[in-house]
Design an enzyme around this catalytic site. Sequence first.
Site, PDB file in Angstrom:
ATOM      1  N   ASN A  46       1.010  -1.075  -0.100  1.00  0.00           N
ATOM      2  CA  ASN A  46       0.104  -0.009   0.007  1.00  0.00           C
ATOM      3  C   ASN A  46       0.938   1.276  -0.005  1.00  0.00           C
ATOM      4  OD1 ASN A  46      -1.358   2.339   0.899  1.00  0.00           O
ATOM      5  ND2 ASN A  46      -3.127   1.039   1.774  1.00  0.00           N
ATOM      6  N   GLU A 100      -3.956   1.856  -2.996  1.00  0.00           N
ATOM      7  CA  GLU A 100      -3.833   3.132  -2.516  1.00  0.00           C
ATOM      8  C   GLU A 100      -3.238   3.999  -3.440  1.00  0.00           C
ATOM      9  OE1 GLU A 100      -5.164   5.619   1.549  1.00  0.00           O
ATOM     10  OE2 GLU A 100      -4.170   3.739   1.687  1.00  0.00           O
ATOM     11  N   TYR A 140      -7.883  -3.710  -2.131  1.00  0.00           N
ATOM     12  CA  TYR A 140      -7.742  -2.835  -1.214  1.00  0.00           C
ATOM     13  C   TYR A 140      -8.950  -2.661  -0.423  1.00  0.00           C
ATOM     14  CZ  TYR A 140      -7.385   1.829   1.066  1.00  0.00           C
ATOM     15  OH  TYR A 140      -7.297   2.902   1.788  1.00  0.00           O
ATOM     16  N   ASP A 184      -3.921  -4.984   0.922  1.00  0.00           N
ATOM     17  CA  ASP A 184      -4.428  -4.131   1.986  1.00  0.00           C
ATOM     18  C   ASP A 184      -5.474  -4.514   2.748  1.00  0.00           C
ATOM     19  OD1 ASP A 184      -4.921  -2.649   4.497  1.00  0.00           O
ATOM     20  OD2 ASP A 184      -4.642  -0.750   3.323  1.00  0.00           O
ATOM     21  N   ASN A 229      -6.744  -4.307   5.565  1.00  0.00           N
ATOM     22  CA  ASN A 229      -7.191  -3.245   6.715  1.00  0.00           C
ATOM     23  C   ASN A 229      -7.769  -4.308   8.126  1.00  0.00           C
ATOM     24  OD1 ASN A 229      -6.739  -0.443   6.579  1.00  0.00           O
ATOM     25  ND2 ASN A 229      -7.895  -0.719   4.672  1.00  0.00           N
ATOM     26  N   ASP A 266       2.610   4.595   5.271  1.00  0.00           N
ATOM     27  CA  ASP A 266       2.442   4.180   6.472  1.00  0.00           C
ATOM     28  C   ASP A 266       2.447   2.303   6.476  1.00  0.00           C
ATOM     29  OD1 ASP A 266       0.081   4.515   4.978  1.00  0.00           O
ATOM     30  OD2 ASP A 266      -0.949   5.312   6.854  1.00  0.00           O
ATOM     31  N   HIS A 267       2.538   2.020   5.462  1.00  0.00           N
ATOM     32  CA  HIS A 267       2.443   0.483   4.973  1.00  0.00           C
ATOM     33  C   HIS A 267       3.856   0.068   4.552  1.00  0.00           C
ATOM     34  CE1 HIS A 267      -2.031  -0.184   5.346  1.00  0.00           C
ATOM     35  NE2 HIS A 267      -1.982   0.924   4.906  1.00  0.00           N
TER      36      HIS A 267
END
Length: 262
Positions: free
Chosen positions: A7, A34, A108, A150, A152, A252-253
Amino acid sequence: MKIATWNINSVRLRIDQVERFLTEHAPDVLCLQEIKVAEHLFPHEMFERLGYTHRAIHGQKGYHGVATVSKVPFVEFSRHDWQDNGEARHVGVELQGAGKGMILENVYIPAGGDIADRAVNPKFGQKLDFLERMTRWSEKIDRPTMIVGDFNIAPLECDVYDHKALLKVVSHTPIEVETLARLQAAHEWVDLGRKFIPAPERNYSWWSYRSYWRQKDQGRRLDHMWASPDLAAQATGHHFVEETRRWEQPSDHIPLVTEFSL
Protein backbone atom coordinates in the site's frame (compact mmCIF):
# COMPACT_ATOMS: atom_id res chain seq x y z
CA MET A 1 8.85 -16.07 -8.99
CA LYS A 2 8.90 -13.21 -6.50
CA ILE A 3 5.63 -11.37 -5.84
CA ALA A 4 5.35 -8.23 -3.70
CA THR A 5 2.47 -6.15 -2.37
CA TRP A 6 2.56 -2.61 -0.97
CA ASN A 7 0.00 0.00 0.00
CA ILE A 8 1.97 2.93 -1.33
CA ASN A 9 -0.44 5.72 -0.22
CA SER A 10 -0.05 7.72 -3.48
CA VAL A 11 2.12 6.26 -6.22
CA ARG A 12 2.95 9.64 -7.74
CA LEU A 13 4.00 11.16 -4.42
CA ARG A 14 6.26 8.16 -3.68
CA ILE A 15 7.38 7.17 -7.17
CA ASP A 16 11.06 7.50 -6.17
CA GLN A 17 10.50 5.11 -3.26
CA VAL A 18 8.79 2.60 -5.54
CA GLU A 19 11.76 2.83 -7.91
CA ARG A 20 14.18 2.28 -5.04
CA PHE A 21 12.25 -0.75 -3.83
CA LEU A 22 12.06 -2.26 -7.31
CA THR A 23 15.76 -1.65 -7.90
CA GLU A 24 16.90 -3.08 -4.56
CA HIS A 25 14.49 -6.02 -4.25
CA ALA A 26 13.58 -6.79 -7.88
CA PRO A 27 10.25 -8.58 -7.52
CA ASP A 28 8.84 -10.10 -10.69
CA VAL A 29 5.43 -8.64 -9.86
CA LEU A 30 4.43 -5.74 -7.60
CA CYS A 31 0.84 -5.13 -6.50
CA LEU A 32 0.21 -1.59 -5.30
CA GLN A 33 -2.80 -0.32 -3.35
CA GLU A 34 -4.07 3.18 -2.66
CA ILE A 35 -2.38 4.54 -5.76
CA LYS A 36 -4.70 7.61 -5.59
CA VAL A 37 -4.56 8.37 -9.30
CA ALA A 38 -6.81 7.98 -12.31
CA GLU A 39 -5.63 5.46 -14.86
CA HIS A 40 -4.71 7.99 -17.55
CA LEU A 41 -2.37 9.82 -15.14
CA PHE A 42 -0.53 6.76 -13.82
CA PRO A 43 3.30 7.29 -13.92
CA HIS A 44 4.16 4.62 -16.48
CA GLU A 45 7.63 5.85 -17.47
CA MET A 46 9.60 4.60 -14.46
CA PHE A 47 8.04 1.16 -14.56
CA GLU A 48 8.71 0.88 -18.29
CA ARG A 49 12.34 1.92 -17.77
CA LEU A 50 12.87 -0.79 -15.12
CA GLY A 51 11.32 -3.51 -17.26
CA TYR A 52 7.85 -3.66 -15.67
CA THR A 53 6.28 -3.52 -19.09
CA HIS A 54 3.06 -5.28 -18.16
CA ARG A 55 0.62 -3.19 -16.11
CA ALA A 56 -3.00 -3.39 -15.02
CA ILE A 57 -4.28 -0.19 -13.43
CA HIS A 58 -7.68 0.32 -11.86
CA GLY A 59 -7.59 3.85 -10.55
CA GLN A 60 -9.66 6.88 -9.72
CA LYS A 61 -8.94 10.51 -8.95
CA GLY A 62 -7.48 11.17 -5.51
CA TYR A 63 -8.63 8.05 -3.66
CA HIS A 64 -8.21 4.28 -3.48
CA GLY A 65 -7.00 2.56 -6.65
CA VAL A 66 -4.86 -0.51 -7.32
CA ALA A 67 -2.15 -1.33 -9.85
CA THR A 68 -0.31 -4.54 -10.71
CA VAL A 69 3.01 -4.10 -12.53
CA SER A 70 5.08 -7.00 -13.79
CA LYS A 71 8.12 -8.16 -15.70
CA VAL A 72 6.19 -11.36 -16.39
CA PRO A 73 3.51 -11.23 -19.09
CA PHE A 74 -0.09 -11.34 -17.92
CA VAL A 75 -3.60 -10.69 -19.13
CA GLU A 76 -6.10 -8.74 -17.08
CA PHE A 77 -8.54 -11.20 -15.58
CA SER A 78 -11.12 -9.35 -13.53
CA ARG A 79 -12.29 -6.17 -11.82
CA HIS A 80 -14.72 -6.81 -9.00
CA ASP A 81 -16.79 -4.07 -7.40
CA TRP A 82 -16.95 -5.67 -3.96
CA GLN A 83 -17.65 -2.21 -2.54
CA ASP A 84 -20.79 -2.06 -4.74
CA ASN A 85 -20.37 1.66 -5.40
CA GLY A 86 -17.86 1.89 -8.25
CA GLU A 87 -14.75 2.54 -6.17
CA ALA A 88 -11.49 1.24 -7.67
CA ARG A 89 -10.42 -1.38 -5.15
CA HIS A 90 -9.54 -4.52 -7.12
CA VAL A 91 -7.82 -5.82 -10.22
CA GLY A 92 -7.01 -9.43 -11.08
CA VAL A 93 -4.53 -10.76 -13.62
CA GLU A 94 -3.64 -14.17 -15.03
CA LEU A 95 0.10 -14.68 -15.28
CA GLN A 96 1.63 -16.04 -18.48
CA GLY A 97 5.14 -17.30 -19.16
CA ALA A 98 6.93 -18.64 -16.07
CA GLY A 99 3.87 -18.20 -13.88
CA LYS A 100 1.34 -19.39 -16.43
CA GLY A 101 -1.99 -20.26 -14.91
CA MET A 102 -1.63 -18.35 -11.62
CA ILE A 103 -4.39 -15.87 -10.91
CA LEU A 104 -3.15 -12.87 -8.91
CA GLU A 105 -5.82 -10.75 -7.25
CA ASN A 106 -4.87 -7.30 -5.92
CA VAL A 107 -7.32 -5.80 -3.42
CA TYR A 108 -7.70 -2.77 -1.18
CA ILE A 109 -10.34 -3.54 1.46
CA PRO A 110 -12.01 -0.44 3.00
CA ALA A 111 -10.66 0.81 6.30
CA GLY A 112 -14.15 1.04 7.77
CA GLY A 113 -14.14 4.42 9.50
CA ASP A 114 -13.60 5.03 13.21
CA ILE A 115 -16.66 3.50 14.92
CA ALA A 116 -17.22 -0.26 14.92
CA ASP A 117 -20.98 -0.05 14.56
CA ARG A 118 -22.73 -0.17 11.19
CA ALA A 119 -25.83 1.52 12.66
CA VAL A 120 -23.97 4.78 13.28
CA ASN A 121 -21.07 4.35 10.85
CA PRO A 122 -22.09 3.27 7.33
CA LYS A 123 -18.43 2.83 6.35
CA PHE A 124 -18.08 -0.01 8.85
CA GLY A 125 -21.08 -1.77 7.37
CA GLN A 126 -19.64 -1.31 3.87
CA LYS A 127 -16.42 -2.98 5.01
CA LEU A 128 -18.25 -6.01 6.41
CA ASP A 129 -20.39 -6.28 3.27
CA PHE A 130 -17.28 -6.02 1.08
CA LEU A 131 -15.80 -9.01 2.93
CA GLU A 132 -19.03 -10.99 2.59
CA ARG A 133 -19.05 -10.41 -1.18
CA MET A 134 -15.44 -11.59 -1.31
CA THR A 135 -16.47 -14.67 0.66
CA ARG A 136 -19.16 -15.59 -1.87
CA TRP A 137 -16.60 -15.10 -4.65
CA SER A 138 -14.01 -17.24 -2.84
CA GLU A 139 -16.42 -20.16 -2.63
CA LYS A 140 -16.41 -20.44 -6.43
CA ILE A 141 -12.65 -20.26 -7.11
CA ASP A 142 -11.39 -23.24 -9.10
CA ARG A 143 -7.96 -21.98 -10.21
CA PRO A 144 -4.60 -21.61 -8.39
CA THR A 145 -5.07 -18.14 -6.98
CA MET A 146 -3.21 -15.67 -4.84
CA ILE A 147 -4.91 -12.67 -3.26
CA VAL A 148 -2.77 -9.88 -1.84
CA GLY A 149 -3.17 -6.38 -0.56
CA ASP A 150 -4.25 -4.13 2.27
CA PHE A 151 -7.00 -6.05 4.06
CA ASN A 152 -7.26 -3.43 6.84
CA ILE A 153 -7.72 -6.19 9.44
CA ALA A 154 -5.20 -7.59 11.92
CA PRO A 155 -6.74 -10.99 12.69
CA LEU A 156 -4.60 -12.53 15.42
CA GLU A 157 -3.97 -11.28 18.95
CA CYS A 158 -0.26 -11.10 18.13
CA ASP A 159 -0.97 -9.11 14.94
CA VAL A 160 -1.31 -5.92 16.98
CA TYR A 161 0.88 -4.28 19.59
CA ASP A 162 -1.82 -4.46 22.30
CA HIS A 163 -4.69 -6.90 21.79
CA LYS A 164 -6.84 -5.78 24.74
CA ALA A 165 -6.40 -2.09 24.00
CA LEU A 166 -7.49 -2.53 20.37
CA LEU A 167 -10.47 -4.86 20.77
CA LYS A 168 -12.87 -1.96 20.15
CA VAL A 169 -10.68 -0.25 17.54
CA VAL A 170 -11.63 -0.74 13.89
CA SER A 171 -9.20 -3.20 12.24
CA HIS A 172 -9.07 -5.58 15.23
CA THR A 173 -12.65 -5.88 16.48
CA PRO A 174 -14.10 -9.38 16.98
CA ILE A 175 -16.70 -8.96 14.23
CA GLU A 176 -14.04 -8.00 11.68
CA VAL A 177 -11.84 -10.91 12.71
CA GLU A 178 -14.79 -13.32 12.49
CA THR A 179 -15.82 -11.98 9.07
CA LEU A 180 -12.28 -12.29 7.75
CA ALA A 181 -12.10 -15.86 9.11
CA ARG A 182 -15.20 -16.77 7.08
CA LEU A 183 -13.53 -15.35 3.99
CA GLN A 184 -10.40 -17.39 4.66
CA ALA A 185 -12.38 -20.59 5.23
CA ALA A 186 -14.40 -20.14 2.01
CA HIS A 187 -11.41 -21.18 -0.11
CA GLU A 188 -9.15 -22.61 2.60
CA TRP A 189 -6.82 -19.69 1.90
CA VAL A 190 -3.32 -20.12 3.34
CA ASP A 191 -2.04 -17.03 5.16
CA LEU A 192 1.54 -16.95 3.85
CA GLY A 193 2.57 -14.33 6.40
CA ARG A 194 1.91 -16.78 9.21
CA LYS A 195 3.01 -19.86 7.25
CA PHE A 196 6.56 -18.47 7.18
CA ILE A 197 6.51 -16.18 10.23
CA PRO A 198 4.51 -18.27 12.70
CA ALA A 199 2.50 -16.67 15.48
CA PRO A 200 3.34 -15.11 17.84
CA GLU A 201 6.42 -13.77 16.03
CA ARG A 202 6.34 -10.04 15.32
CA ASN A 203 4.99 -9.44 11.83
CA TYR A 204 3.62 -5.89 11.54
CA SER A 205 3.01 -4.13 8.22
CA TRP A 206 1.53 -0.78 9.29
CA TRP A 207 2.31 1.91 11.84
CA SER A 208 0.37 5.11 12.33
CA TYR A 209 2.19 8.28 11.33
CA ARG A 210 1.39 9.53 14.83
CA SER A 211 3.13 6.78 16.77
CA TYR A 212 5.89 5.10 14.77
CA TRP A 213 8.56 7.69 15.33
CA ARG A 214 8.01 7.62 19.07
CA GLN A 215 9.72 4.22 18.85
CA LYS A 216 6.89 2.45 20.63
CA ASP A 217 6.53 -0.07 17.78
CA GLN A 218 2.75 0.31 17.83
CA GLY A 219 2.25 -1.76 14.71
CA ARG A 220 -0.55 -3.83 13.20
CA ARG A 221 -0.51 -6.58 10.54
CA LEU A 222 -3.03 -5.13 8.10
CA ASP A 223 -1.46 -6.32 4.83
CA HIS A 224 -1.69 -9.92 3.73
CA MET A 225 -0.74 -12.44 1.06
CA TRP A 226 -3.01 -15.48 0.82
CA ALA A 227 -2.81 -18.40 -1.59
CA SER A 228 -4.86 -21.40 -2.66
CA PRO A 229 -3.63 -24.50 -0.80
CA ASP A 230 -1.95 -26.06 -3.84
CA LEU A 231 -0.25 -22.79 -4.74
CA ALA A 232 0.80 -22.15 -1.14
CA ALA A 233 2.64 -25.48 -1.19
CA GLN A 234 4.90 -24.00 -3.88
CA ALA A 235 5.82 -20.94 -1.80
CA THR A 236 9.43 -21.03 -0.63
CA GLY A 237 9.71 -17.87 1.47
CA HIS A 238 8.02 -14.75 2.74
CA HIS A 239 9.33 -11.58 4.37
CA PHE A 240 8.45 -7.95 5.03
CA VAL A 241 10.65 -4.98 4.07
CA GLU A 242 10.45 -2.71 7.10
CA GLU A 243 13.25 -0.40 6.00
CA THR A 244 10.85 1.49 3.71
CA ARG A 245 8.97 2.80 6.75
CA ARG A 246 12.14 4.68 7.74
CA TRP A 247 12.58 6.40 4.39
CA GLU A 248 11.77 10.09 4.08
CA GLN A 249 8.02 10.77 3.83
CA PRO A 250 7.19 7.05 3.71
CA SER A 251 3.95 5.22 3.25
CA ASP A 252 2.48 4.11 6.56
CA HIS A 253 2.55 0.54 5.15
CA ILE A 254 5.56 -1.57 4.20
CA PRO A 255 5.99 -4.08 1.34
CA LEU A 256 5.52 -7.83 1.76
CA VAL A 257 7.29 -10.31 -0.50
CA THR A 258 6.58 -14.00 -1.22
CA GLU A 259 8.78 -16.25 -3.34
CA PHE A 260 7.57 -19.30 -5.24
CA SER A 261 9.15 -22.24 -7.00
CA LEU A 262 6.74 -22.78 -9.88
